[in-house]
Design a protein around this motif. Structure first.
Motif, PDB file in Angstrom:
ATOM      1  N   VAL A 121    -114.020  -3.935 -58.448  1.00  0.00           N
ATOM      2  CA  VAL A 121    -114.997  -3.272 -57.704  1.00  0.00           C
ATOM      3  C   VAL A 121    -114.262  -2.031 -57.384  1.00  0.00           C
ATOM      4  N   ARG A 154    -110.660  -6.551 -57.542  1.00  0.00           N
ATOM      5  CA  ARG A 154    -111.346  -7.663 -58.119  1.00  0.00           C
ATOM      6  C   ARG A 154    -112.437  -6.905 -59.186  1.00  0.00           C
ATOM      7  N   PRO A 204    -117.128 -12.315 -60.943  1.00  0.00           N
ATOM      8  CA  PRO A 204    -118.722 -12.171 -60.618  1.00  0.00           C
ATOM      9  C   PRO A 204    -119.108 -10.630 -60.435  1.00  0.00           C
ATOM     10  N   HIS A 205    -120.223 -10.290 -60.811  1.00  0.00           N
ATOM     11  CA  HIS A 205    -120.917  -9.186 -60.800  1.00  0.00           C
ATOM     12  C   HIS A 205    -121.305  -8.761 -59.363  1.00  0.00           C
ATOM     13  N   GLU A 206    -120.189  -8.316 -58.659  1.00  0.00           N
ATOM     14  CA  GLU A 206    -120.721  -8.006 -57.015  1.00  0.00           C
ATOM     15  C   GLU A 206    -121.414  -6.794 -56.815  1.00  0.00           C
ATOM     16  N   ARG A 207    -122.403  -6.769 -56.392  1.00  0.00           N
ATOM     17  CA  ARG A 207    -123.149  -5.510 -55.925  1.00  0.00           C
ATOM     18  C   ARG A 207    -124.142  -5.481 -54.749  1.00  0.00           C
ATOM     19  N   GLU A 208    -124.245  -4.656 -54.179  1.00  0.00           N
ATOM     20  CA  GLU A 208    -125.161  -4.646 -52.966  1.00  0.00           C
ATOM     21  C   GLU A 208    -126.706  -4.955 -53.416  1.00  0.00           C
TER      22      GLU A 208
END
Length: 258
Positions: A108, A106, A164-168
């Protein structure tokens, strides 16, 4: 009372003195200093370019004439990136299947490669163009991009930008480094947020939040050493040359945690 006109000899002397001082100062800073500190500079124009922080003939000769060492000439403007449609995103998703080993299913990465999910579409497109034109070197990326058409590069960029910009979530209360918010004006370093998001976003400048720490550190070091040179007008190289190891570590860690 004396008139403040050029008919007044004292006014003429004062204005003339200021102009002479300005010319001497410009000549000292833009011509004499660069020539005195760089034996390769022998032409006035090269000296002026060096002082202004832009590439002159000396830098171009030092870089060589082949595409592998020539700076990038890929300029991406907002008008070049047509609004992505579902068909383009779908084609990009199919093409991206070959990218999953490094960039994740995805977008990441789990391999310290760039996270592409939610990345700026123009930024992805520019980097692909630079790999294809040999302006940016990579033993992995260049063979992959070599046979991609312009439309396929656009489709890949559209697909990854769509994800989507997935980040912690960022740790609460962490202050942004001054280099990020203010830069270092005395060293001619602009604030990171002036290009990479925050107060502004340049058309093809990537979003740095959530990128792997190792990747950001390696790219800053590559810009600093000149082994990466696909930045237009040496914007990143002019900044990175003046960064210390500690500052590079700080920036890499900060953006990776965001």
């Amino acid at each position: 009372m004396s008139e403040l006109t050029l008919k007044n000899p004292w006014v003429r002397y004062s204005v003339g003195g200021v102009l002479v001082m300005a010319l001497l100062t410009a000549g000292f800073g833009f011509i004499w200093m660069p020539m005195a500190n760089n034996a390769k500079i022998s032409a006035v124009w090269d000296a002026i370019c060096s002082a202004a922080g832009v590439q002159g003939n000396v830098a171009a000769r030092a870089l060589g004439e082949d595409a592998a060492t020539r700076p990038s000439d890929v300029i991406v403007s907002a008008s070049m990136m047509r609004p992505a449609n579902a068909e383009s995103i779908g084609r990009g998703a199919t093409l991206a299947m070959r990218c999953t080993m490094c960039h994740g299913i995805r977008g990441v990465s789990e391999a310290n490669s760039p996270n592409l999910a939610g990345q700026v579409e123009a930024a992805i497109y520019k980097q692909l163009r630079d790999y294809k034109a040999n302006h940016r070197a990579s033993a992995i990326m260049q063979p992959i991009v070599a046979n991609l058409s312009d439309q396929e590069m656009r489709d890949l960029a559209a697909y990854y930008a769509y994800l989507p910009h997935e980040r912690e979530p960022r740790a609460g209360g962490e202050a942004s480094p001054l280099l990020v918010t203010n830069g270092a004006p005395m060293r001619n370093i602009g604030a990171c947020i002036s290009c990479h998001g925050g107060i502004a976003q340049q058309t093809s400048a990537p979003v740095l939040e959530g990128e792997p720490e190792i990747y950001i550190r390696n790219q800053l070091q590559a810009f600093r050493s000149g082994t990466r040179r696909n930045d237009l007008n040496q914007q990143m190289r002019n900044v990175a040359r003046q960064l210390s190891d500690a500052e590079i570590e700080q920036l890499a860690a900060y953006y990776a945690r965001r």
